[in-house]
Motif scaffolding. Structure first.
Motif: not given
Length: 212
Positions: A196-202
């Motif tokens: 999971q990216s830490v800068t975007s939930s998508e």
């Protein structure tokens, strides 16, 4: 999940320190890069204009987060494919200035921008390879990254000559990460996973190594 420009700066500082780099010096270079990017974006469309309001979150921390995926301090080189505006390559070079970072980009105006940024930021170990990847001479990379280069199966096919079984692949893929992973041959897809990216939930980052 980080959601603000201040949190994005803090992440970059933390990752600089974790790599043995002076955080103030690294943030200074990233501040300079942000200013240069905003100015250059008036001349050529390097990034979406709307994203400049959150440049630390959308571009700088989004790139820097790749260093959190088991990239050892002793990593000697990093190959960034289709680097475009310089993400993640320029950010990685600023946060790990002792590491050779190779930026592959074939578009003339982007090459000129990258060369100017490397010179202005005094990134002496950051190297712009102004050519199509197919024309770049093979060498073995410790890390291979690509933010928006090609669909995953094509990317792996083109870049695997730069890899060993120890090469770490770090591939930000936005919403398409999990879907693209299923498009790899089964023997390869089992070697990668989505973080999971830490800068975007998508957004997701495909992480893994190849069994060559």
């Amino acid at each position: 999940m980080i959601e603000s420009e201040d949190q994005a700066r803090e992440l970059c500082a933390t990752l600089a320190q974790a790599g043995g780099t002076d955080a103030d010096a690294a943030l200074g270079k990233l501040d300079q890069l942000a200013a240069m990017l905003s100015s250059e974006n008036e001349r050529q469309n390097l990034v979406s204009r709307a994203s400049l309001d959150q440049i630390w979150l959308r571009h700088l921390a989004d790139s820097a987060q790749l260093l959190s995926y088991d990239v050892p301090r002793e990593t000697s080189n990093w190959l960034d494919l289709g680097t475009g505006a310089g993400f993640p390559g320029l950010v990685i070079a600023a946060l790990r200035p002792e590491m050779d970072v190779f930026l592959v980009e074939s578009r003339k105006r982007r090459i000129e921008w990258l060369e100017s940024a490397v010179d202005s930021l005094s990134l002496s170990k950051c190297h712009v390879l102004g050519a199509r990847l197919e024309d770049v001479e093979s060498f073995k990379a410790d890390v291979i990254s690509a933010r928006a280069f090609a669909p995953l199966p094509k990317l792996v096919k083109l870049a695997q000559r730069f890899a060993t079984e120890e090469t770490l692949w770090l591939l930000p893929k936005g919403k398409s990460a999990q879907k693209e992973l299923t498009e790899l041959p089964n023997r390869q897809s089992k070697l990668f996973h989505v973080e999971q990216s830490v800068t975007s939930s998508e957004a997701g980052v495909i992480v893994g190594r190849l069994n060559l």
